[in-house]
Scaffold this motif. Structure first.
Motif, PDB file in Angstrom:
ATOM      1  N   THR A  85      33.269  42.664  39.684  1.00 51.27           N
ATOM      2  CA  THR A  85      32.656  41.341  39.577  1.00 51.27           C
ATOM      3  C   THR A  85      31.771  41.279  38.330  1.00 51.27           C
ATOM      4  O   THR A  85      31.761  40.273  37.614  1.00 51.27           O
ATOM      5  N   SER A 103      31.643  41.830  47.224  1.00 47.73           N
ATOM      6  CA  SER A 103      32.324  40.530  47.248  1.00 47.73           C
ATOM      7  C   SER A 103      33.189  40.431  48.497  1.00 47.73           C
ATOM      8  O   SER A 103      33.852  41.391  48.882  1.00 47.73           O
ATOM      9  N   ASP A 132      39.539  38.778  40.303  1.00 51.17           N
ATOM     10  CA  ASP A 132      38.744  39.933  40.744  1.00 51.17           C
ATOM     11  C   ASP A 132      38.965  40.077  42.254  1.00 51.17           C
ATOM     12  O   ASP A 132      38.461  39.282  43.039  1.00 51.17           O
TER      13      ASP A 132
HETATM   14 MG   LIG Z   1      32.791  42.239  43.590  1.00 49.17          MG
END
Ligand SMILES: [Mg+2]
Ligand SMILES: Nc1nc2c(ncn2[C@@H]2O[C@H](COP(=O)(O)OP(=O)(O)OP(=O)(O)O)[C@@H](O)[C@H]2O)c(=O)[nH]1
Length: 277
Positions: A85, A103, A132
């Motif tokens: 990220t 995340s 991502d």
């Molecule tokens: Mg992440």
């Protein structure tokens, strides 16, 4: 996007076939009238010739359309905490994404790389679709969703916390490298050994050797234990010697990066090789 394309090709094909059958019956009568062909066999042969030629033309047009379809996606993969990220925001904005939150959703965006936007002010650059995919095991199936569009994979490795995570890092990488789509499409993979700003981070040579050794172990254990997955897994490496990345059909390169310090030049170069300007 693929489904849309498939639908439009199918409807396009059916309208082409309708027009073709009308066209052929018209030609059939015209042939009889204008050329006054009495010999039915000759007329059938001529009509068949026209049919084969037209089908060949349709096939070539469809093949050309599918080939020309651009894949502009680069996937950021790797274990949780590797820096995906942080890299995503560096690539997009040149900014540092603060925080240690794992995340739980994929970050995705289509943008011109920040460094290029600065360098080439005014020049039109091709945007890259960057995805991502979080390292959380629950989100790994997302890879298969994005893989068909992928023209490259950046696999982030935490060079700092590498040894305790070696097995997991190698397993995830093995899963990626043995995916039928990756092997058959020869999708290039960049191993980015991240966090080299820390003195205790491992070098890329060390990481490469350890990963090769671990993948060699996986090659033997997976063969005997996971018959159920064989359909989607393609074996990698050579049958005669221990595993090395150079034995893979796709190109696998390795670099050292520090997203924290903005040292991501090698990743940007890789992305531009995968998605030319
Ligand atoms: Mg992440
Ligand atoms: N020292 C150092 N820390 C970094 C670097 N890159 C990222 N980090 C830190 O590593 C931690 C994890 O980074 P993330 O980008 O959130 O990791 P991730 O790969 O997205 O993790 P998941 O979302 O859980 O899959 C954050 O605290 C970052 O600030 C780097 O180059 N050097």
């Amino acid at each position: 996007m693929d489904r849309d394309l498939g639908g439009s090709i199918a409807s396009g094909l059916s309208s082409v076939m309708d027009q073709l059958s009308q066209h052929l019956s018209q030609q059939w009568s015209e042939l009889q009238q204008h050329l006054n062909v009495k010999d039915e066999q000759t007329a059938v042969l001529v009509t068949l010739g026209v049919l084969v030629f037209t089908l060949l033309l349709v096939y070539l047009v469809i093949r050309g359309a599918l080939k020309g379809k651009k894949r502009d996606t680069v996937l950021l993969l790797g274990l949780s905490g590797a820096g995906k990220t942080a890299l995503y925001y560096q690539l997009r904005d040149g900014s540092l994404h603060q925080g240690t939150v794992t995340s739980m959703e994929a970050n995705e965006g289509r943008f011109v790389l920040n460094s290029e936007a600065k360098e080439k002010k005014g020049k039109k650059m091709k945007p890259v679709h960057v995805v991502d995919v979080p390292g959380h095991p629950r989100l790994k199936p997302k890879i298969d969703e994005f893989l068909p569009q992928a023209s490259g994979i950046v696999y982030m490795v935490d060079a700092l916390d590498f040894m305790p995570q070696l097995r997991q890092t190698a397993e995830y990488l093995y899963d990626v490298l043995t995916k039928a789509w990756v092997v058959k499409r020869k999708i290039p993979v960049l191993l980015a050994c991240n966090k080299i700003d820390k003195v205790t981070a491992h070098s890329m040579d060390f990481i490469r050797k350890q990963l090769e050794k671990e993948i060699e172990k996986l090659r033997t254990t997976r063969k005997t234990t996971s018959d159920a997955d064989v359909g989607t897994e393609i074996s990698i490496g050579s049958e005669t010697g221990p595993f090395q990345f150079t034995q893979c059909a796709n190109k696998i390169s390795i670099v050292e990066t520090s997203v924290l310090q903005g040292n991501i030049r090698d990743i940007e170069v890789f992305i531009r090789e995968c998605v030319p300007r």
